[in-house]
Write an enzyme that holds these catalytic residues in place. Sequence first.
Site, mmCIF file in Angstrom:
data_model
loop_
_atom_site.group_PDB
_atom_site.id
_atom_site.type_symbol
_atom_site.label_atom_id
_atom_site.label_comp_id
_atom_site.label_asym_id
_atom_site.label_seq_id
_atom_site.Cartn_x
_atom_site.Cartn_y
_atom_site.Cartn_z
ATOM 1 N N SER A 248 0.828 -1.359 0.060
ATOM 2 C CA SER A 248 -0.056 0.013 -0.106
ATOM 3 C C SER A 248 0.805 1.308 0.045
ATOM 4 O O SER A 248 2.117 1.431 0.744
ATOM 5 C CB SER A 248 -0.902 0.004 1.202
ATOM 6 O OG SER A 248 -1.522 1.271 1.426
ATOM 7 N N ARG A 287 -18.948 -6.889 -48.266
ATOM 8 C CA ARG A 287 -17.955 -6.423 -47.468
ATOM 9 C C ARG A 287 -18.879 -5.248 -46.666
ATOM 10 O O ARG A 287 -19.424 -4.278 -47.125
ATOM 11 C CB ARG A 287 -17.120 -5.731 -48.252
ATOM 12 C CG ARG A 287 -15.779 -5.347 -47.102
ATOM 13 C CD ARG A 287 -14.522 -4.688 -47.898
ATOM 14 N NE ARG A 287 -14.297 -5.622 -49.184
ATOM 15 C CZ ARG A 287 -13.447 -5.344 -50.441
ATOM 16 N NH1 ARG A 287 -13.434 -4.045 -50.359
ATOM 17 N NH2 ARG A 287 -13.150 -6.069 -50.982
#
Length: 417
Positions: A248, A287
Amino acid sequence: MARFEAALARSGAACGFLDPAHAEAIGEVCKRARFDTAALARAARQAGTLAIPFVKALTDQVSATSPQAARYVHFGATSQDVADTASALCLGEASARIAELARALGDALAELARRHGATAMLARTLLQPAAPIPFGWKAAMWLSPLARALPRFQAAAADACVLQFGGASGTLSAFGQRGGAVADALARELGLQRRVTWHSARDALARFGAEAAILVGLSAKIGRDIALLMQAEVGELAEPAAGGRGASSSMPHKRNPALSMLALEAARRAPGLAATLLGELEGEHERGLGQWQSQWLTLRELTGATASALGAMLEAVRELQVNEAAMRANIERSRGLVFSEALALRLSRPVADRLCAQALREGRHLLEVLRADKEAMRQLGSADAAALFEPRTNYGSAAEMTERVLSEWAKARGNAP
């Protein structure tokens, strides 16, 4: 993308569509080509695909060497051919790394399952303490879905990492009846399998995305369990803490589950990324508009998340710290109540309910209450009563299941390329 263009030129030459000298000139330029990536990015924004400015820039560089050869750059191909094939080449490398991490994680889990086949711990169902289990069995239950997922991921990757080559409308019209021969040659050049045109058929990538997301989810499952068992009030497992991992910035005493966090954060992203690929199956006509153009971005994020999750869990499992004393202490802390199922099966549910209620009310161990109950002890001898409160008597078929999973993993591992 340059690899595709060089291989295309060589394949076209092999099939008689251009002079081999021109193919060689294109190939040489592709080896040493340099691009202004910022300029390409700006031009791609205007063109709608990176392939268009890339092909133009490459053609300009070939033209500086051989104007005649420049005419054959990108001959017979279309933008999506180069973009999809380049993605397939990159995806192949990424998939191999993901499979490598998954195999290593599975091996580490298998070792954990073997080592702790007799290590007693509490099962937790709906986050509440349940009957004891071997920790090795728990590790095997982490491994079991991975043994199923790895071969399926590899199959999906093999299906997705294939050549894209269809030309303008998907029929290889520039090559007439010899398009198939050029495609076969191109596939060989690039070391890819050939499929028929898949410009608007994106099922393989959707399937790959789902399998990759499953690997992330399985990693996160392990991470979630480790993080819960790592809580200070449980204290049964701990991630490796070398190099200050999990520290921490403000509280020196803390040891955070940093590796588990990496798997869990990846699991927040992966389902959405897989869903994006699933949502791109509806490409229009030959496409699509707006589907394939973004898929390489999605795949980049998803493969990165998958590798991150697997890599984090590999590191955690390989050096996992197992506190067997804490596991036993947490069993004892229940004062025998976690053996209530065994008691109910040996006597009856009403008798077990009554004895458990008395033990809770009086703050006594369930075995102590049982031994003081004449009605219950008429059905049990003292030795039988004590045996009900031994963790091993509650393991059931855990050992057989663990061996089964280890066998399944060996098969999945052995089938891995």
